[in-house]
Design a protein around this motif. Structure first.
Motif, PDB file in Angstrom:
ATOM      1  N   ARG A 105       1.691  -8.984  -3.391  1.00  0.00           N
ATOM      2  CA  ARG A 105       2.910  -9.146  -2.596  1.00  0.00           C
ATOM      3  C   ARG A 105       3.851  -7.963  -2.757  1.00  0.00           C
ATOM      4  O   ARG A 105       4.435  -7.487  -1.791  1.00  0.00           O
ATOM      5  CB  ARG A 105       3.624 -10.440  -3.021  1.00  0.00           C
ATOM      6  N   HIS A 106       4.008  -7.454  -3.985  1.00  0.00           N
ATOM      7  CA  HIS A 106       4.983  -6.386  -4.240  1.00  0.00           C
ATOM      8  C   HIS A 106       4.355  -4.984  -4.188  1.00  0.00           C
ATOM      9  O   HIS A 106       4.977  -4.019  -4.618  1.00  0.00           O
ATOM     10  CB  HIS A 106       5.646  -6.603  -5.607  1.00  0.00           C
TER      11      HIS A 106
ATOM     12  N   ASP B 292       3.430  -1.544  -2.670  1.00  0.00           N
ATOM     13  CA  ASP B 292       3.998  -0.706  -1.619  1.00  0.00           C
ATOM     14  C   ASP B 292       2.944  -0.428  -0.548  1.00  0.00           C
ATOM     15  O   ASP B 292       1.782  -0.149  -0.855  1.00  0.00           O
ATOM     16  CB  ASP B 292       4.502   0.609  -2.220  1.00  0.00           C
ATOM     17  N   THR B 293       3.380  -0.477   0.711  1.00  0.00           N
ATOM     18  CA  THR B 293       2.444  -0.280   1.833  1.00  0.00           C
ATOM     19  C   THR B 293       1.848   1.122   1.838  1.00  0.00           C
ATOM     20  O   THR B 293       0.748   1.335   2.352  1.00  0.00           O
ATOM     21  CB  THR B 293       3.168  -0.553   3.167  1.00  0.00           C
TER      22      THR B 293
ATOM     23  N   ARG C 237       1.567  -6.259   7.745  1.00  0.00           N
ATOM     24  CA  ARG C 237       1.803  -6.940   6.467  1.00  0.00           C
ATOM     25  C   ARG C 237       2.634  -8.185   6.710  1.00  0.00           C
ATOM     26  O   ARG C 237       3.612  -8.149   7.453  1.00  0.00           O
ATOM     27  CB  ARG C 237       2.559  -6.040   5.491  1.00  0.00           C
TER      28      ARG C 237
ATOM     29  N   GLN D  94       5.459 -10.728   5.864  1.00  0.00           N
ATOM     30  CA  GLN D  94       6.722 -10.608   5.131  1.00  0.00           C
ATOM     31  C   GLN D  94       6.872 -11.673   4.058  1.00  0.00           C
ATOM     32  O   GLN D  94       7.647 -11.503   3.120  1.00  0.00           O
ATOM     33  CB  GLN D  94       7.897 -10.696   6.113  1.00  0.00           C
TER      34      GLN D  94
ATOM     35  N   THR E  30       3.986 -13.509   2.415  1.00  0.00           N
ATOM     36  CA  THR E  30       2.934 -13.433   1.385  1.00  0.00           C
ATOM     37  C   THR E  30       2.569 -12.004   1.005  1.00  0.00           C
ATOM     38  O   THR E  30       1.994 -11.778  -0.057  1.00  0.00           O
ATOM     39  CB  THR E  30       1.673 -14.153   1.877  1.00  0.00           C
ATOM     40  N   GLY E  31       2.887 -11.043   1.877  1.00  0.00           N
ATOM     41  CA  GLY E  31       2.499  -9.657   1.619  1.00  0.00           C
ATOM     42  C   GLY E  31       1.067  -9.352   1.983  1.00  0.00           C
ATOM     43  O   GLY E  31       0.590  -8.235   1.788  1.00  0.00           O
ATOM     44  N   HIS E  32       0.344 -10.353   2.506  1.00  0.00           N
ATOM     45  CA  HIS E  32      -1.073 -10.141   2.864  1.00  0.00           C
ATOM     46  C   HIS E  32      -1.203  -9.148   4.019  1.00  0.00           C
ATOM     47  O   HIS E  32      -0.325  -9.051   4.869  1.00  0.00           O
ATOM     48  CB  HIS E  32      -1.717 -11.476   3.263  1.00  0.00           C
TER      49      HIS E  32
END
Length: 461
Positions: free
Chosen positions: A321-322, A324-325, A363, A365, A367-369
């Motif tokens: 989740r955290h 970075d893209t 991505r 917002q 779950t970050g999946h």
């Protein structure tokens, strides 16, 4: 050797917005500095300079620092006090735990008339008989020596016995310098011995790697990697044990040798770590025959959905989740998808061919999946067309019902979609002559218009 660099000074000058020309205080402690230079050119306004716990062998290149008030060079390899005459405002000098044996070199500090505090504790000269008396009698401006205040009575007494104390100090200095000469020779021999040993190891390694010894090389390669690693670790441990257990005197040379040894070991560990990292990075993603493999190195949960309604394939990858893209790299190919997660590859072979150019990655917002949508390359009849087919079937049933009831239903054709010829205008219409209702029809308009005088026949109209 490591010296003071501009980049280092700027990094340590964060409190001054990284400006060094107006710098008044800087701390360069524990930076493994082996040579003191450039500071007198870059930082002329320095008032406080911390250089403790480095490998500086000599005080130099600070004489132009006219505003310097406090100099701390504790825990270094300094052997004599020198080159401080130009520091006119020097008030405090810390030389704790160095190797100063030439106690007479403190006479150079007579020019520093503002010097109030001096620290020499931990130096060989402090073991000399009459050490404190000599310093107190030599430097009249001092107020504190090794954190202890100098009383007026102590100075008077030291001045009375100054000639005798000075002679004793000179004798002890000579003995110490002879001892230092022997220590330097021993250190030189030890360094040369270690260098020769390393040279032999390098030569033996080169002989082993050369093509002249193929049999030995093959035998060595036959051994397991684990056994090699174990042997190397045992050798390193044995070398470490010998180095640390060997009795050596505490000298500037031994201190420098220890630092170099530790630095060498640290670099060797870093090289091993880098080589292991490189080995890990060499994952097999495509075989030699060109077959693409399914790989999940980051060990992430995922789901692959075949969205038939929208004719697309959806991959949901449960990335952290955290994360970075910027640490994600998505590569969609017609037959497979590859996602690099912090450099670790996730690769999945797709059940159908997709369009890479039309694919999209997003991505979540919450779950970050990572959700990758990939349209299929092969177009199929959509669900909407199936619905229209059912509607047509219902229309046919209504037509049949109307036929039974005697009503005729005409089918309309959209001329914008189909370009059929108009068969109604192929044969020109003939004037109908017959009996019945046709005679009751009114005459043609053209006959009426012929009787008009102003009538003009315009074929265009």
């Amino acid at each position: 050797f490591l010296s003071v660099t501009e980049d280092l000074v700027r990094r340590r000058a964060e409190h001054n917005n990284c400006e060094i020309f107006s710098l008044e205080e800087i701390s360069l402690h524990q930076q493994e500095i082996e040579k003191l230079e450039y500071l007198d050119k870059w930082c002329r306004d320095l008032k406080i300079l911390y250089l403790q716990n480095n490998l500086i062998p000599k005080i130099e290149n600070v004489s132009k620092l006219k505003k310097l008030e406090y100099l701390n060079v504790a825990l270094n390899n300094i052997e004599r006090i020198e080159n401080l005459e130009g520091c006119e405002e020097l008030k405090k000098l810390d030389l704790t735990a160095n190797f100063i044996g030439e106690l007479s070199s403190i006479e150079s500090l007579k020019c520093n008339i503002h010097l109030k505090e001096l620290f020499l504790v931990g130096n060989p000269c402090t073991e000399f008989e009459g050490y404190r008396q000599f310093v107190v009698a030599t430097l009249h401006q001092l107020k504190y020596l090794d954190s202890k205040e100098i009383e007026r009575s102590e100075r008077i007494k030291a001045l009375q016995n100054y000639p005798e104390v000075k002679e004793k100090i000179r004798e002890q200095e000579q003995a110490y310098l002879l001892k230092r000469g022997i220590e330097k020779e021993e250190a030189q021999r030890r360094m040369q011995k270690r260098k020769d040993k390393k040279q032999k190891q390098m030569e033996s390694k080169l002989e082993f790697d050369s093509p002249d010894a193929p049999q030995e090389k093959e035998n060595h390669q036959a051994e397991g990697d684990g056994e090699k690693e174990t042997c190397r670790t045992v050798e390193d441990d044995e070398e470490d044990r010998r180095f640390w257990e060997e009795p050596t005197p505490y000298t500037p040379e031994s201190r420098l040798e220890t630092h170099r040894y530790m630095e060498e070991k640290r670099r060797a560990k870093e090289n091993i770590r880098e080589s292991k990292k490189r080995e890990k990075l060499q994952w097999t993603l495509v075989t030699a025959e060109g077959k693409v493999l399914n790989v999940n190195v980051p060990k992430l949960h995922f789901s692959l959905k075949d969205d038939e309604e929208n004719n697309q394939i959806i991959l949901e990858l449960a990335v952290y989740r955290h994360l970075d893209t910027s640490l994600l790299d998505v590569d969609v190919q017609p037959t497979y998808i590859r996602v690099q997660v912090k450099g670790k590859p996730f690769q999945l072979v797709l059940p159908e061919e997709v369009k890479p150019d039309s694919s999209s990655a997003k991505r979540s917002q919450t779950t970050g999946h990572l959700v990758v949508t990939m349209p299929k390359a092969k177009e199929i009849i959509l669900a909407k067309q199936k619905v229209s087919a059912s509607i047509k079937r219902s229309d046919c049933s209504t037509l049949q019902k109307n036929a039974r009831s005697g009503q005729v239903e005409k089918l309309e054709v959209d001329p914008s979609k189909y370009s059929f010829p108009d068969v109604t205008k192929i044969i020109q219409g003939k004037e109908r002559t017959g009996q019945g209702p046709i005679k009751l029809q009114p005459g043609k308009i053209t006959e009426v218009k012929k009787s008009c005088v102003d009538y003009e026949n315009n074929e265009d109209v």
